[in-house]
Structures are given as C-alpha cells and as structure tokens.
Design a protein around this motif. Structure first.
Motif, PDB file in Angstrom:
ATOM      1  N   ILE A   1     -41.071  34.513  25.206  1.00 42.31           N
ATOM      2  CA  ILE A   1     -41.807  35.784  25.156  1.00 42.31           C
ATOM      3  C   ILE A   1     -41.175  36.749  26.147  1.00 42.31           C
ATOM      4  CG2 ILE A   1     -44.027  36.904  25.542  1.00 42.31           C
ATOM      5  CD1 ILE A   1     -44.094  33.234  24.882  1.00 42.31           C
ATOM      6  N   VAL A   2     -40.965  37.969  25.689  1.00 42.84           N
ATOM      7  CA  VAL A   2     -40.409  39.035  26.509  1.00 42.84           C
ATOM      8  C   VAL A   2     -41.418  40.176  26.530  1.00 42.84           C
ATOM      9  CG1 VAL A   2     -38.542  40.709  26.750  1.00 42.84           C
ATOM     10  CG2 VAL A   2     -38.037  38.393  25.952  1.00 42.84           C
ATOM     11  N   SER A   3     -41.680  40.750  27.707  1.00 42.18           N
ATOM     12  CA  SER A   3     -42.690  41.805  27.752  1.00 42.18           C
ATOM     13  C   SER A   3     -42.623  42.581  29.057  1.00 42.18           C
ATOM     14  CB  SER A   3     -44.092  41.207  27.596  1.00 42.18           C
ATOM     15  OG  SER A   3     -45.075  42.219  27.579  1.00 42.18           O
ATOM     16  N   ASP A   4     -43.127  43.816  28.996  1.00 41.76           N
ATOM     17  CA  ASP A   4     -43.367  44.583  30.224  1.00 41.76           C
ATOM     18  C   ASP A   4     -44.845  44.970  30.307  1.00 41.76           C
ATOM     19  OD1 ASP A   4     -43.496  46.497  28.221  1.00 41.76           O
ATOM     20  OD2 ASP A   4     -42.449  48.045  29.384  1.00 41.76           O
ATOM     21  N   THR A   5     -45.707  44.205  29.634  1.00 46.31           N
ATOM     22  CA  THR A   5     -47.134  44.489  29.640  1.00 46.31           C
ATOM     23  C   THR A   5     -47.733  44.237  31.015  1.00 46.31           C
ATOM     24  OG1 THR A   5     -49.213  44.084  28.438  1.00 46.31           O
ATOM     25  CG2 THR A   5     -47.895  42.163  28.991  1.00 46.31           C
ATOM     26  N   ARG A   6     -48.918  44.726  31.256  1.00 46.42           N
ATOM     27  CA  ARG A   6     -49.559  44.553  32.552  1.00 46.42           C
ATOM     28  C   ARG A   6     -49.892  43.086  32.781  1.00 46.42           C
ATOM     29  NH1 ARG A   6     -55.373  47.435  32.473  1.00 46.42           N
ATOM     30  NH2 ARG A   6     -55.454  46.311  34.463  1.00 46.42           N
ATOM     31  N   PRO A   7     -49.924  42.636  34.032  1.00 50.28           N
ATOM     32  CA  PRO A   7     -50.122  41.210  34.332  1.00 50.28           C
ATOM     33  C   PRO A   7     -51.400  40.618  33.755  1.00 50.28           C
ATOM     34  CG  PRO A   7     -49.300  42.339  36.260  1.00 50.28           C
ATOM     35  CD  PRO A   7     -49.579  43.399  35.242  1.00 50.28           C
ATOM     36  N   VAL A   8     -52.508  41.373  33.731  1.00 55.20           N
ATOM     37  CA  VAL A   8     -53.754  40.798  33.244  1.00 55.20           C
ATOM     38  C   VAL A   8     -53.607  40.362  31.790  1.00 55.20           C
ATOM     39  CG1 VAL A   8     -54.701  43.054  32.561  1.00 55.20           C
ATOM     40  CG2 VAL A   8     -56.240  41.159  33.068  1.00 55.20           C
ATOM     41  N   ARG A   9     -52.838  41.091  30.998  1.00 53.63           N
ATOM     42  CA  ARG A   9     -52.639  40.704  29.607  1.00 53.63           C
ATOM     43  C   ARG A   9     -51.704  39.501  29.489  1.00 53.63           C
ATOM     44  NH1 ARG A   9     -52.466  46.249  25.910  1.00 53.63           N
ATOM     45  NH2 ARG A   9     -54.614  46.900  26.406  1.00 53.63           N
ATOM     46  N   ALA A  10     -50.666  39.487  30.295  1.00 52.42           N
ATOM     47  CA  ALA A  10     -49.746  38.344  30.252  1.00 52.42           C
ATOM     48  C   ALA A  10     -50.445  37.053  30.665  1.00 52.42           C
ATOM     49  CB  ALA A  10     -48.550  38.627  31.156  1.00 52.42           C
TER      50      ALA A  10
ATOM     51  N   GLU B   1     -44.908  24.575  26.330  1.00 51.89           N
ATOM     52  CA  GLU B   1     -43.460  24.739  26.424  1.00 51.89           C
ATOM     53  C   GLU B   1     -43.007  26.191  26.307  1.00 51.89           C
ATOM     54  OE1 GLU B   1     -44.360  23.053  22.230  1.00 51.89           O
ATOM     55  OE2 GLU B   1     -45.083  22.867  24.296  1.00 51.89           O
ATOM     56  N   ALA B   2     -43.914  27.103  26.139  1.00 54.90           N
ATOM     57  CA  ALA B   2     -43.558  28.518  26.037  1.00 54.90           C
ATOM     58  C   ALA B   2     -43.030  29.025  27.380  1.00 54.90           C
ATOM     59  CB  ALA B   2     -44.763  29.341  25.607  1.00 54.90           C
ATOM     60  N   THR B   3     -42.070  29.946  27.321  1.00 55.37           N
ATOM     61  CA  THR B   3     -41.534  30.588  28.517  1.00 55.37           C
ATOM     62  C   THR B   3     -41.679  32.107  28.369  1.00 55.37           C
ATOM     63  OG1 THR B   3     -39.295  30.628  27.596  1.00 55.37           O
ATOM     64  CG2 THR B   3     -39.888  28.741  28.970  1.00 55.37           C
ATOM     65  N   LEU B   4     -41.749  32.771  29.511  1.00 56.07           N
ATOM     66  CA  LEU B   4     -41.907  34.216  29.511  1.00 56.07           C
ATOM     67  C   LEU B   4     -40.847  34.869  30.388  1.00 56.07           C
ATOM     68  CD1 LEU B   4     -45.055  32.854  29.855  1.00 56.07           C
ATOM     69  CD2 LEU B   4     -45.600  35.226  29.283  1.00 56.07           C
ATOM     70  N   GLN B   5     -40.405  36.033  29.962  1.00 54.94           N
ATOM     71  CA  GLN B   5     -39.562  36.890  30.779  1.00 54.94           C
ATOM     72  C   GLN B   5     -40.275  38.232  30.893  1.00 54.94           C
ATOM     73  OE1 GLN B   5     -35.765  35.918  28.412  1.00 54.94           O
ATOM     74  NE2 GLN B   5     -34.962  36.509  30.439  1.00 54.94           N
ATOM     75  N   LEU B   6     -40.676  38.566  32.105  1.00 54.94           N
ATOM     76  CA  LEU B   6     -41.467  39.769  32.337  1.00 54.94           C
ATOM     77  C   LEU B   6     -40.632  40.794  33.096  1.00 54.94           C
ATOM     78  CD1 LEU B   6     -44.801  38.037  33.359  1.00 54.94           C
ATOM     79  CD2 LEU B   6     -44.190  38.953  31.122  1.00 54.94           C
ATOM     80  N   PHE B   7     -40.669  42.010  32.620  1.00 60.78           N
ATOM     81  CA  PHE B   7     -39.884  43.088  33.196  1.00 60.78           C
ATOM     82  C   PHE B   7     -40.817  44.157  33.762  1.00 60.78           C
ATOM     83  CE2 PHE B   7     -37.228  40.948  30.167  1.00 60.78           C
ATOM     84  CZ  PHE B   7     -35.995  40.875  30.807  1.00 60.78           C
ATOM     85  N   PRO B   8     -40.483  44.713  34.919  1.00 61.14           N
ATOM     86  CA  PRO B   8     -41.392  45.651  35.585  1.00 61.14           C
ATOM     87  C   PRO B   8     -41.589  46.921  34.775  1.00 61.14           C
ATOM     88  CG  PRO B   8     -39.265  45.604  36.688  1.00 61.14           C
ATOM     89  CD  PRO B   8     -39.241  44.496  35.695  1.00 61.14           C
ATOM     90  N   PRO B   9     -42.795  47.422  34.786  1.00 62.32           N
ATOM     91  CA  PRO B   9     -43.063  48.683  34.085  1.00 62.32           C
ATOM     92  C   PRO B   9     -42.526  49.862  34.884  1.00 62.32           C
ATOM     93  CG  PRO B   9     -45.037  47.942  35.196  1.00 62.32           C
ATOM     94  CD  PRO B   9     -44.003  46.872  35.407  1.00 62.32           C
TER      95      PRO B   9
END
Length: 546
Positions: A447-456, A466-474
């Motif tokens: 999962i790739v996203s720049d959504t706000r932390p509460v949603r992530a 086994e899911a992984t996330l890559q979060l990018f700053p807004p």
C-alpha cells in the motif's frame, strides 16, 4: 389517555405485579451486561477511536508523520504501536496533544490512559484495552440511575428505566466505543441525583458534591452545559417557579464549577482558531426535510437500531404524546427535569439547524441528553400505564413495553455483531471495509499513500498481517489541516511529497489509498493509475510502476 384510578386498586395491582416487573428487569439487566462485553473487537476501530488511542498515548498525527512518513516499508505493527500508551511519551506529551484539540475536554482521555496502562499489564490487545473503560462507565450508569429514579419517583420507574437502558442500542453500542459518551451519560445521571439531593437538604456538602459532578461533566463534554441548564430549571420548579435561597445555592455551585473549569476555558480561548476550524470541518448541509427525516430515523435507531422508513414518524409521534401527557398530568420537579432534558437540546441544536441548514442535531452523540430523557419519560409513563385500572389499557401498555424491550435487544444484538454501525460513526467506516476487502484479495499487498495517519492506522486493523505500507508526507497545507493551532507553537519543516524520490520505488503493483491530487499526479507520471473504488470519503487506486 387518563390513567387516574382508585388508589386501593392501584396498591393491589402493584403488590401483585411488582415482583414480576422486578424479575423481568433483572433478567434484561443481566442480558445488557452480556451485550456490552461480547464481540468487543467486532465493530470497526474507526477514526475517532484511533484518535483516542493516539492522544492517550501522547502522540499527535504530526508526530506520526515526522517519524513514519518517509517512504520506508512499514509493517502494520509499526503504525499500531502508536495506539498503546507507554511510560514514554509521558504526561507532558499527552497534555500537549489534548490542548491542541480544545473541543474535547481532557477528563476521559486522562482516565483512559491510566486505565489502558493498567489493563495493558495483562493484555496486549489495543482495541479491547482502550474500549473497555467505556463498558465500566456504562455499567456504572445503571445502578446510579436506579438510585436516582427510585428516590425521585418510585421503585417501579427505576426498574423499568434501567431495564430499557440496559439493552438499548444507544447504551450498548456507546459502551463498546473508545469515546467519552458513556462517561458523559454517567456524569449526567450523577449530577441529576446530586442536584436533587441538594435541593431536598440544602447543605454545603451536598451542594459541593453537585458542584463536583458539574465540574467533571464539563471536563467530559462541552455540551454538558445543556444539562446544567436543565438542572437549573429543575431547581426553579422545585421552589414553585420562584428564585430564592436554593436557587442562589445552585448559582454558587455552578460558579464554583465554572471556576474549576476555567483552566480549560483558557485553553479554548487560546486555541479558539483551531476549535473554530474543527467545528467548521464538521458542518454538513441539510434541507429541512432531510434534517427532520434524520432526527426521526435516529430516534428509532436509539431504540431499535433500525430504519423503520415510514414508521419512523409513528414512534416520534408517540414519544411526543408521552412527553405531553407526562407534563400535563404531573408537572412535578422530577418531571420538569426529564422534559427539560428532551426539549432544551432540541431547542439549542435542532432549531438553529432548521434555520441555517446545518446538521449538528443529526449527530446522535450531541443529542444524548435528549435521548436519555426520552427513555426516562417512556419508563415513567409505562410504569403508570401497566398499573391502570382498565384491563385493556393495562394490556396495551404491557404490550408496548414488551415491544420496546424486545426491539431494543434485537437492535443491540445486531449492533454488537455488525462491523459497521453508520449512525454511530457517521457512515465513515464502509469505505475502509470496501478498500480492505479489495486489498486483502491480493497476496502480500503493498500500500502506498500520503493520507493522514488516523486513516492509515484505522485501515491497518483490517489488513492481512503480511501487508506492507509506504507512507509519504503530505504537503504543508495538508499538514496544517491536522493541527492548525499546534503548528504555530513548533518549528516544523515537513518534507513535501515532491521532495521524495518516488522513482526509487520498486517496480510492480501497489495499492494507492486516499491519495491527494498532487500525489496522484506524481504517481501517474511514473506508472498507470486505475481507480478500483470510489467512496464517499476515500478512494482506492491500483498503480502499476513502469
């Protein structure tokens, strides 16, 4: 419908029927206890609850962005660790986070941090840990309600009221939510009892106790002020609608409560811009017809957890008749308090909504005093009706009471087993569930996203392990939406999305959750974006890296 009857006949009926009533009430009371503790993790741990866990742990969304939103591969536990209070961050960090959101007074969060730390010694499951305190508050409300109504009215009113409250979807579902509303109900009942005892025997100790409950109520929810207004009407009614020494004592108690609440009032004043911003974000537009439909629908959900379509208005009409009959027949101080708890919130919240087109009264949590007042009014009316002299009237009231109890049990059973209860969470959960279902269909999803932390974080509770996330700053503008007041108090230089090296991301397929327009543009320049789900609040895209 007049329920006046021969007192001797009423006494004989009471002696014959009261043991049965008490037995039935105890049975539903025990059932209510079970309903509160089963399936505690079934309902989705939605955004508001995630914010509760963040705040009692001493973290803001900005802190999570600073520490995790750098594009590195994250496991689900990397996000969920921010939901478990530890010794560090300490109380200073907790207070800083709480004061950044003055619309939510701190009492519940302080108590829940202490509670969750204690429960965490035996359990490492964050969701039931943070939710369980609401169960304690909800269960404590029942005996306190019994004591207050027994002293104010009678044993049978008290038994019927707590039987209905024990199985009501309103009480059961909020008992399983990590928010302050169960504590609000508890303190509302406690302050009702305290003011009644102070009026009966006007001593400094009793008025001091009332001032304490009023203070705790204000530190729980800002709308507790509506409850204090209703209690003021009760005080005036108890003195024959005259102001005198008792009312002056009431005014002194309220002044003392406001003085004790003044530190948080100062927080509100100094953070007023952030408070105003939050309130504006929560505004929704409604037509008069839609608002009336929403209000009638919510009243039915409070009892049955169901939309009864055309029949919604019937229950509303019956409640109106009950309240009118209650006021017309017995305008005693206790009745004045109950009717005021129904009328005042509607006047303060619903009438402005009807004029301006806003929808504050369509949120069930803001109208909790009115819904509790409705339940107590129904219990009071039914307690008189089941002892009426006419057999057909007595049978009708018994049938109505049985229908309410059975309907409430059914609604609560459905509610505790549901993953999504839209009238509690505002319809915000269905997007998470739909997105999680699509993502979980893939092996080892990314999962790739720049959504706000509460949603992530909320989504992480429904993803496969086994899911992984890559979060990018807004961007800075998006970041300012999260904590507008705190950003003025700290030097924060967020790394913009444009500054991240997205070209270094590995090739293949990734799911893009709730991307901002700028993030969508960057991803589209590096691969193909295909929308897979578009909901009311969130979106899901499939991204194939070229």
């Amino acid at each position: 419908m007049t329920l006046t009857q021969d007192p001797q006949i009423q006494d004989r009926l009471a002696k014959r029927l009261f043991p049965r009533l008490r037995t039935v009430a105890i049975a539903f009371l025990l059932l209510g206890v079970v309903l509160r503790v089963v399936f505690l993790e079934q309902e989705f741990f939605w955004g508001d609850e995630v914010l509760t866990a963040l705040r009692i742990s001493g973290y803001s969304e900005v802190t999570v962005i600073d520490q995790l939103y750098q594009g590195q591969a994250l496991q689900l536990q990397d996000l969920q660790v921010y939901q478990q209070p530890q010794a560090r961050p300490g109380w200073g960090a907790v207070w800083a986070v709480l004061t950044d959101h003055p619309e939510h007074p701190p009492l519940y969060y302080v108590l829940n941090r202490i509670w969750t730390r204690l429960v965490g010694l035996w359990s490492d499951r964050p969701v039931p840990n943070v939710r369980s305190l609401s169960i304690v508050f909800s269960l404590a409300t029942l005996p306190l309600t019994f004591a207050w109504l027994r002293q104010c009215f009678s044993h049978r009113v008290a038994w019927m009221a707590i039987a209905l409250m024990a199985v009501s979807p309103l009480h059961v579902l909020y008992a399983q939510e990590a928010r302050q509303y169960s504590l609000w109900m508890l303190l509302m009942v406690a302050s009702n009892w305290a003011v009644m005892r102070a009026v009966e025997q006007s001593t400094r100790t009793r008025w001091g106790l009332y001032a304490l409950t009023a203070t705790l109520g204000l530190y729980t929810h800002l709308l507790f002020g509506l409850v204090l207004i209703c209690q003021g009407l009760y005080v005036v009614a108890s003195q024959g609608w005259r102001t005198g020494a008792i009312f002056r004592r009431y005014g002194q108690a309220i002044a003392l409560a406001l003085l004790a609440f003044s530190p948080w009032l100062w927080v509100i004043v100094t953070r007023f811009e952030g408070l105003q911003h939050t309130v504006q974000q929560a505004q929704n537009s409604r037509t008069v017809v839609n608002l009336v439909q929403d209000l009638s629908r919510l009243i039915n959900r409070v009892f049955f957890n169901a939309d009864l379509t055309w029949a919604n208005g019937i229950l509303v009409l019956l409640i109106g008749v009950v309240v009118y009959q209650l006021w017309r027949r017995s305008p005693i101080p206790g009745t004045v308090l109950i009717v005021s708890l129904i009328v005042v919130p509607f006047m303060v919240l619903a009438i402005p909504d009807l004029i301006t087109g806003s929808a504050q009264s369509a949120r069930v949590r803001y109208m909790i005093p009115a819904y509790l007042g409705i339940q107590w009014a129904i219990a009071l009316q039914c307690s008189q009706g089941i002892y009426t002299q006419q057999r057909w009237q007595r049978s009708l009231w018994r049938f109505s009471w049985s229908l309410l109890l059975v309907g409430s049990v059914s609604g609560s059973l459905v509610g505790v087993y549901q993953t999504d209860v839209p009238w509690i969470n505002g319809g915000k959960v269905r997007d998470y569930l739909a997105i999680a279902e699509v993502i979980n269909a893939q092996d080892a999803p990314r999962i790739v996203s720049d959504t706000r932390p509460v949603r992530a974080i909320a989504l992480s509770y429904r993803l496969k392990p086994e899911a992984t996330l890559q979060l990018f700053p807004p961007s800075a503008d998006q970041l300012a939406e999260l904590t507008p007041s705190r950003l003025r108090d700290r030097t924060l230089a967020p790394v913009s999305t444009g500054g991240m090296n997205l070209e270094a991301m590995e090739r293949g397929t990734a799911w893009v959750v709730d991307p901002s327009p700028g993030f969508q543009t960057q991803l589209a320049s590096l691969g193909r974006l295909t929308m897979q789900y578009e909901g009311r609040h969130m979106q899901l895209w499939e991204w194939r890296r070229r």
